[in-house]
Write an enzyme that holds these catalytic residues in place. Structure first.
Site, PDB file in Angstrom:
ATOM      1  N   GLU A  60      75.516  82.823  59.402  1.00 48.24           N
ATOM      2  CA  GLU A  60      74.448  83.832  59.416  1.00 48.24           C
ATOM      3  C   GLU A  60      73.592  83.707  60.673  1.00 48.24           C
ATOM      4  O   GLU A  60      72.384  83.492  60.596  1.00 48.24           O
ATOM      5  CB  GLU A  60      73.540  83.630  58.193  1.00 48.24           C
ATOM      6  CG  GLU A  60      74.231  83.646  56.853  1.00 48.24           C
ATOM      7  CD  GLU A  60      73.306  83.201  55.708  1.00 48.24           C
ATOM      8  OE1 GLU A  60      72.156  82.801  55.964  1.00 48.24           O
ATOM      9  OE2 GLU A  60      73.756  83.260  54.556  1.00 48.24           O
TER      10      GLU A  60
ATOM     11  N   GLY B  81      71.233  84.561  63.778  1.00 47.71           N
ATOM     12  CA  GLY B  81      70.270  85.616  64.093  1.00 47.71           C
ATOM     13  C   GLY B  81      69.852  85.498  65.545  1.00 47.71           C
ATOM     14  O   GLY B  81      70.380  86.162  66.438  1.00 47.71           O
ATOM     15  N   ARG B  82      68.931  84.558  65.780  1.00 48.04           N
ATOM     16  CA  ARG B  82      68.333  84.379  67.101  1.00 48.04           C
ATOM     17  C   ARG B  82      69.365  84.289  68.232  1.00 48.04           C
ATOM     18  O   ARG B  82      69.208  84.885  69.279  1.00 48.04           O
ATOM     19  CB  ARG B  82      67.500  83.099  67.080  1.00 48.04           C
ATOM     20  CG  ARG B  82      66.676  82.881  68.321  1.00 48.04           C
ATOM     21  CD  ARG B  82      66.093  81.457  68.331  1.00 48.04           C
ATOM     22  NE  ARG B  82      65.529  81.048  67.092  1.00 48.04           N
ATOM     23  CZ  ARG B  82      64.237  81.131  66.774  1.00 48.04           C
ATOM     24  NH1 ARG B  82      63.386  81.616  67.644  1.00 48.04           N
ATOM     25  NH2 ARG B  82      63.813  80.720  65.599  1.00 48.04           N
TER      26      ARG B  82
ATOM     27  N   TYR C 141      62.941  87.985  66.381  1.00 47.19           N
ATOM     28  CA  TYR C 141      61.640  87.754  65.738  1.00 47.19           C
ATOM     29  C   TYR C 141      60.499  88.278  66.609  1.00 47.19           C
ATOM     30  O   TYR C 141      59.414  87.699  66.649  1.00 47.19           O
ATOM     31  CB  TYR C 141      61.472  86.267  65.400  1.00 47.19           C
ATOM     32  CG  TYR C 141      62.648  85.729  64.604  1.00 47.19           C
ATOM     33  CD1 TYR C 141      62.854  86.145  63.288  1.00 47.19           C
ATOM     34  CD2 TYR C 141      63.563  84.849  65.175  1.00 47.19           C
ATOM     35  CE1 TYR C 141      63.946  85.680  62.564  1.00 47.19           C
ATOM     36  CE2 TYR C 141      64.663  84.387  64.459  1.00 47.19           C
ATOM     37  CZ  TYR C 141      64.842  84.797  63.161  1.00 47.19           C
ATOM     38  OH  TYR C 141      65.920  84.354  62.451  1.00 47.19           O
TER      39      TYR C 141
ATOM     40  N   TYR D 110      53.423  80.059  66.430  1.00 42.27           N
ATOM     41  CA  TYR D 110      54.117  78.762  66.576  1.00 42.27           C
ATOM     42  C   TYR D 110      53.772  78.041  67.877  1.00 42.27           C
ATOM     43  O   TYR D 110      54.340  76.983  68.156  1.00 42.27           O
ATOM     44  CB  TYR D 110      55.639  78.952  66.597  1.00 42.27           C
ATOM     45  CG  TYR D 110      56.215  79.842  65.533  1.00 42.27           C
ATOM     46  CD1 TYR D 110      56.131  79.514  64.182  1.00 42.27           C
ATOM     47  CD2 TYR D 110      56.885  81.019  65.880  1.00 42.27           C
ATOM     48  CE1 TYR D 110      56.685  80.338  63.216  1.00 42.27           C
ATOM     49  CE2 TYR D 110      57.445  81.837  64.917  1.00 42.27           C
ATOM     50  CZ  TYR D 110      57.328  81.488  63.588  1.00 42.27           C
ATOM     51  OH  TYR D 110      57.882  82.303  62.641  1.00 42.27           O
TER      52      TYR D 110
ATOM     53  N   CYS E 188      41.583  91.205  68.981  1.00 46.49           N
ATOM     54  CA  CYS E 188      40.319  90.469  68.858  1.00 46.49           C
ATOM     55  C   CYS E 188      40.520  89.164  68.103  1.00 46.49           C
ATOM     56  O   CYS E 188      40.064  89.013  66.954  1.00 46.49           O
ATOM     57  CB  CYS E 188      39.281  91.348  68.175  1.00 46.49           C
ATOM     58  SG  CYS E 188      39.014  92.815  69.138  1.00 46.49           S
TER      59      CYS E 188
ATOM     60  N   GLY F 104      70.878  79.443  62.642  1.00 43.43           N
ATOM     61  CA  GLY F 104      70.098  78.356  63.198  1.00 43.43           C
ATOM     62  C   GLY F 104      70.385  77.861  64.595  1.00 43.43           C
ATOM     63  O   GLY F 104      69.616  77.053  65.113  1.00 43.43           O
TER      64      GLY F 104
HETATM   65  N1  LLP Z   1      69.916  82.679  57.238  1.00 45.99           N
HETATM   66  C1  LLP Z   1      68.768  82.463  56.569  1.00 45.99           C
HETATM   67  C2  LLP Z   1      68.812  82.272  55.125  1.00 45.99           C
HETATM   68  C3  LLP Z   1      67.548  82.403  57.264  1.00 45.99           C
HETATM   69  O1  LLP Z   1      66.424  82.156  56.595  1.00 45.99           O
HETATM   70  C4  LLP Z   1      67.535  82.595  58.678  1.00 45.99           C
HETATM   71  C5  LLP Z   1      66.268  82.535  59.413  1.00 45.99           C
HETATM   72  C6  LLP Z   1      68.759  82.854  59.328  1.00 45.99           C
HETATM   73  C7  LLP Z   1      69.929  82.878  58.583  1.00 45.99           C
HETATM   74  C8  LLP Z   1      68.845  83.081  60.806  1.00 45.99           C
HETATM   75  O2  LLP Z   1      68.476  81.961  61.524  1.00 45.99           O
HETATM   76  P1  LLP Z   1      68.613  81.934  63.134  1.00 45.99           P
HETATM   77  O3  LLP Z   1      70.064  81.983  63.474  1.00 45.99           O
HETATM   78  O4  LLP Z   1      67.889  83.131  63.661  1.00 45.99           O
HETATM   79  O5  LLP Z   1      67.973  80.670  63.530  1.00 45.99           O
HETATM   80  N2  LLP Z   1      60.277  83.651  62.811  1.00 45.99           N
HETATM   81  C9  LLP Z   1      60.814  82.410  63.298  1.00 45.99           C
HETATM   82  C10 LLP Z   1      62.214  82.164  62.791  1.00 45.99           C
HETATM   83  C11 LLP Z   1      62.320  82.170  61.286  1.00 45.99           C
HETATM   84  C12 LLP Z   1      63.742  81.995  60.814  1.00 45.99           C
HETATM   85  C13 LLP Z   1      63.842  82.313  59.390  1.00 45.99           C
HETATM   86  N3  LLP Z   1      65.169  82.237  58.863  1.00 45.99           N
HETATM   87  C14 LLP Z   1      60.733  82.399  64.819  1.00 45.99           C
HETATM   88  O6  LLP Z   1      60.251  83.361  65.404  1.00 45.99           O
HETATM   89  O7  LLP Z   1      61.094  81.406  65.459  1.00 45.99           O
END
Ligand code: LLP
Length: 414
Positions: A273, A275-276, A371, A316, A342, A238
């Site tokens: 965890e 990601g981004r 993403y 978004y 389209c 997050g």
């Molecule tokens: N753990 C779980 C259980 C998650 O559902 C997610 C992301 C993460 C970790 C990683 O979160 P991060 O560190 O990336 O914030 N498609 C959307 C983002 C959806 C995130 C879903 N869950 C976007 O493009 O902004």
């Protein structure tokens, strides 16, 4: 991350113009240096709490070569499907560093993950708990699990990516979770080892993380009083990134300091965890201007990348910075940058000010590493685009361009 040398934009030591002529457009470009730096920053930030495991969230960018970069740096993985499980198996991930989240794990997915020997499942409902217990019994295993609780925290991010609100489908309400822990304790093929929460994504403020961890801490001690001893607290992902110049994401160091302070009181293992924040700003979508047009008072730049390649702006309303790979200062105009799909919503940027744009000019869409490719689709029967990893002055094709025949392959004409 990227710099202009004279008038030409470079990623590491490679010019985007060269990348466009070598691999064609549109394509995704990732900087390996950036990936390594971000992962090292997390590792260093959490050095003060050695019981930390970082599990990169595969959904952000699941390309096998990217997963391998993180694996080689010691990362584990957070997965949410059988497909992502196959990906981490393919790169030889250590099963004891893999956690499995998601609200709808199928029987097959649970079985495969148990057989692979993952660290734990993040269980999101009582039904799921029963299924895992049953499958573990059938396959003569004891499945290790953590309960994903919903701490009811507002992460102050886009509503579509808030996951820890009362109204959300994720996890088990924290108040109900205590009962689920009690039930799980009675199950013979379940071993309870964790508490998990994930409150949302692109969070630019540390308070929601702290508030969430405080609630997990209370639950931890409440469980302890009941003789339920927890080994892991999984705080989810997050941490947000900079999309706009005015975004001020907290540093990983500050984030870690807050988390560690509380974890020292709890003193169990910590799992994250992210990601981004590991991949987002490593990635660029390279695209070319196909046509320009002027309808009434609007100027459009029509590019060869669309919402099927990068869905975030359409889904978004997300902002992604756009630069020209060759800088110029002539004739500034205001454009809407739109893709070939389209759909009226296929807009990558609105009211963008750009200089002297000509047909065939190459543009770079920034912050596309997270993403981006993972959310792409074949809408309008457009093939998935190539992905390229840049390292120093070297470039590696890490995903070939999909062919139309691959798209048609599984369809049946009756
Ligand atoms: N753990 C779980 C259980 C998650 O559902 C997610 C992301 C993460 C970790 C990683 O979160 P991060 O560190 O990336 O914030 N498609 C959307 C983002 C959806 C995130 C879903 N869950 C976007 O493009 O902004």
């Amino acid at each position: 991350m990227v710099t202009y040398r004279n008038k030409e934009l470079f990623v590491e030591n490679v010019s985007f113009k060269t990348l466009a002529s070598t691999y064609g457009t549109p394509c995704y470009i990732y900087s390996k240096k950036y990936l390594v730096e971000q992962f090292s920053d997390y590792k260093n930030a959490f050095k003060g709490y050695p019981q930390t495991i970082i599990c990169y969230s595969v959904k952000a960018n699941s390309n096998l070569s990217i997963l391998k970069v993180f694996k080689e740096m010691g990362s584990g993985f957070d997965i949410v499907s059988g497909g992502e499980l196959e990906r981490v198996i393919a790169i030889g991930a250590n099963p004891k560093k893999v956690v499995f989240s998601g609200v709808a794990k199928s029987n097959e997915e649970v079985k495969k993950a148990i057989e692979f020997g993952i660290l734990f499942f993040n269980v999101e409902s009582f039904d799921e708990l029963e299924v895992i217990n049953k499958i573990a019994k059938k396959t003569r295993h004891v499945a290790e699990i953590s309960i994903r609780v919903n701490p009811d925290i507002n992460p102050k991010t886009h509503p579509y990516i808030s996951t820890g609100l009362k109204s959300s489908k994720f996890g088990i309400p924290i108040r109900q979770s205590f009962e689920i822990y009690r039930e799980a304790k009675k199950m013979k093929n379940i071993k309870l080892i964790g508490i998990d929460a994930h409150i949302g994504s692109q969070i630019l403020d540390l308070d929601p993380f702290e508030d969430s961890l405080e609630r997990l801490e209370n639950l931890y001690f409440k469980l302890k009083d009941e003789n339920i001893n927890i080994d892991f607290i999984d705080i989810g992902g997050g941490l947000g990134i900079k999309y706009k110049d005015e975004d001020r994401p907290p540093s990983k160091k500050k984030f870690a300091q807050k988390i560690i302070k509380r974890m020292k009181r709890i003193n169990c293992k910590l799992l994250l965890e992210p990601g981004r924040s590991l991949v987002g700003n490593s990635g660029y979508l390279l695209t070319a201007v196909v046509y320009k047009k002027n309808n009434y008072k609007k100027n459009f730049l029509i590019i060869d990348a669309g919402m099927n390649d990068l869905l975030r702006p359409a889904l978004y309303g997300s902002y992604h910075k756009i630069s020209k790979v060759i800088r110029s200062h002539k004739d500034e105009k205001i454009y809407d940058v739109v893709g070939p799909i389209c759909e009226t919503g296929d807009v990558i940027a609105k009211n963008l000010s750009m200089n002297d744009v000509k047909l065939g000019d190459i543009l770079v869409i920034h912050s596309a590493g997270a993403y981006g490719a993972t959310m792409s689709s074949n809408y309008n029967t457009r093939p998935k685009i190539p992905e390229i990893l840049v390292s120093g002055n070297k470039t590696f094709l890490i995903r070939k361009k999909e062919t139309i025949s691959q798209i048609l392959e599984n369809e049946v004409i009756i």
